[in-house]
Design a protein around this motif. Sequence first.
Motif, short mmCIF file in Angstrom:
data_model
loop_
_atom_site.label_atom_id
_atom_site.label_comp_id
_atom_site.label_asym_id
_atom_site.label_seq_id
_atom_site.Cartn_x
_atom_site.Cartn_y
_atom_site.Cartn_z
N LYS A 175 -42.94 2.97 32.64
CA LYS A 175 -42.37 4.29 32.34
C LYS A 175 -43.47 5.36 32.30
O LYS A 175 -44.46 5.21 31.59
N PHE A 176 -43.24 6.41 33.07
CA PHE A 176 -44.09 7.61 33.07
C PHE A 176 -43.22 8.80 32.68
O PHE A 176 -42.00 8.80 32.89
N SER A 177 -43.85 9.87 32.19
CA SER A 177 -43.17 11.17 32.17
C SER A 177 -43.29 11.73 33.59
O SER A 177 -44.12 11.28 34.38
N LEU A 178 -42.48 12.72 33.91
CA LEU A 178 -42.46 13.23 35.28
C LEU A 178 -43.72 14.03 35.61
O LEU A 178 -44.35 13.82 36.65
N GLY A 179 -44.09 14.95 34.74
CA GLY A 179 -45.24 15.79 35.04
C GLY A 179 -44.86 16.93 35.97
O GLY A 179 -43.70 17.36 36.03
N GLU A 180 -45.83 17.39 36.76
CA GLU A 180 -45.68 18.64 37.51
C GLU A 180 -45.19 18.42 38.94
O GLU A 180 -45.76 18.93 39.90
N PHE A 181 -44.10 17.68 39.05
CA PHE A 181 -43.46 17.55 40.37
C PHE A 181 -42.98 18.90 40.85
O PHE A 181 -42.44 19.70 40.08
N GLU A 182 -43.20 19.17 42.13
CA GLU A 182 -42.74 20.41 42.74
C GLU A 182 -41.74 20.09 43.84
O GLU A 182 -42.01 19.24 44.70
N PRO A 183 -40.57 20.73 43.85
CA PRO A 183 -39.61 20.50 44.93
C PRO A 183 -40.27 20.73 46.29
O PRO A 183 -41.01 21.70 46.47
N GLY A 184 -40.06 19.82 47.18
CA GLY A 184 -40.67 19.91 48.50
C GLY A 184 -41.99 19.18 48.61
O GLY A 184 -42.56 19.09 49.70
N ALA A 185 -42.49 18.67 47.49
CA ALA A 185 -43.77 17.94 47.52
C ALA A 185 -43.62 16.66 48.34
O ALA A 185 -42.53 16.07 48.42
N ASP A 186 -44.70 16.25 48.95
CA ASP A 186 -44.71 15.04 49.77
C ASP A 186 -44.68 13.81 48.86
O ASP A 186 -45.62 13.56 48.10
N LEU A 187 -43.60 13.03 48.96
CA LEU A 187 -43.47 11.84 48.13
C LEU A 187 -43.91 10.56 48.84
O LEU A 187 -43.71 9.46 48.32
N THR A 188 -44.53 10.72 50.00
CA THR A 188 -44.99 9.54 50.74
C THR A 188 -45.95 8.67 49.93
O THR A 188 -45.80 7.44 49.91
N PRO A 189 -46.95 9.26 49.23
CA PRO A 189 -47.84 8.40 48.43
C PRO A 189 -47.09 7.58 47.38
O PRO A 189 -47.43 6.41 47.14
N LEU A 190 -46.08 8.17 46.77
CA LEU A 190 -45.28 7.42 45.79
C LEU A 190 -44.48 6.33 46.48
O LEU A 190 -44.40 5.19 45.97
N LYS A 191 -43.92 6.62 47.62
CA LYS A 191 -43.14 5.63 48.36
C LYS A 191 -44.00 4.43 48.74
O LYS A 191 -43.58 3.27 48.61
N LEU A 240 -46.76 3.45 47.19
CA LEU A 240 -47.11 2.74 45.95
C LEU A 240 -45.96 1.85 45.50
O LEU A 240 -46.17 0.67 45.16
N LEU A 241 -44.75 2.36 45.51
CA LEU A 241 -43.60 1.59 45.04
C LEU A 241 -43.33 0.40 45.95
O LEU A 241 -42.90 -0.67 45.47
N ALA A 242 -43.59 0.56 47.23
CA ALA A 242 -43.38 -0.55 48.17
C ALA A 242 -44.37 -1.68 47.94
O ALA A 242 -44.09 -2.84 48.25
N ALA A 243 -45.52 -1.33 47.38
CA ALA A 243 -46.59 -2.32 47.21
C ALA A 243 -46.56 -3.01 45.85
O ALA A 243 -47.26 -4.01 45.64
N LYS A 244 -45.77 -2.49 44.90
CA LYS A 244 -45.81 -2.98 43.52
C LYS A 244 -44.46 -3.58 43.12
O LYS A 244 -43.40 -3.01 43.41
N PRO A 245 -44.49 -4.71 42.42
CA PRO A 245 -43.24 -5.37 42.04
C PRO A 245 -42.58 -4.81 40.79
O PRO A 245 -41.44 -5.15 40.48
N VAL A 246 -43.28 -3.94 40.06
CA VAL A 246 -42.76 -3.40 38.80
C VAL A 246 -41.88 -2.18 39.08
O VAL A 246 -42.27 -1.30 39.84
N LYS A 247 -40.70 -2.12 38.46
CA LYS A 247 -39.78 -1.01 38.67
C LYS A 247 -40.26 0.23 37.91
O LYS A 247 -40.68 0.15 36.77
#
Length: 251
Positions: A102-118, A120-127
């Motif tokens: 669990k994280f807090s959201l932080g300073e997400f900006e609409p339109g930001a590139d979510l590729t790095p997060l995608k 990371l999530l593909a590589a890690k087994p933790v939800k």
Amino acid sequence: MQREIVIVTAAYGNSVVRALGGQSELLPVIAAAKADGVEIRRELFSGEELNALPQLAEKIKQNGLFAVYSVPFALFNTGGKLNPDAEQYFDEAHTLGARTIKFSLGEFEPGADLTPLKVLLAAKPVKLVVENDQSSECGILSRINAFMFAAESLHLPLDMTFDMANWLWVGQDPATAAERLARHVGYVHVKAAEKRGGKWHAVALDDSDGSWIPLLKALPQDVPRGIEFPLEGEDLVAVTRYYVELLRKIY
């Protein structure tokens, strides 16, 4: 299937955690209270404890619990950039044997590139679960809603942790947030609060005005419920078990 109840170690108070000798010492209490899981808080670790995650993982397993790993950091930094240390925290969660992180959201900006997060999530087994926090700029409905919409559009494997009372800290209506976000919720932080001296304070459910009940009804009924309100008393097992049983009921 029985509803899963998670105990957040911070519910006992930081001073109690320290006095007992760390979060691991609460595991027998939580297990005896018939809870299903424990939310381990990274900010409550000493340096030694942070280096002993495999041992803590084994103790959690021995007590018949599953783990949620809560890190006191935002997922996104200034400019909507993914936290560069996020991978480290995911690895810690994996070492802990945690089901979710669990994280807090932080300073997400609409339109930001979510590729790095995608990636990371593909590589890690933790939800991943992302929480609304008490920050007036980041823990607000518009920002949380924008992120969940963007994540859904990209089919990212994540959910929201809906903290029932944190909306009050940022001056927003919890019921409105529940109506807007319920379909994204995968974990609920059950919490009630009251205002004292112009400031919000978390209180035990039985000491609240009861507004938490209709709010809980508005959220998904088949997701884990985490107890984050104060658990206090001479008999911690008894008070914990009381609220575990209360929250297992269907409202």
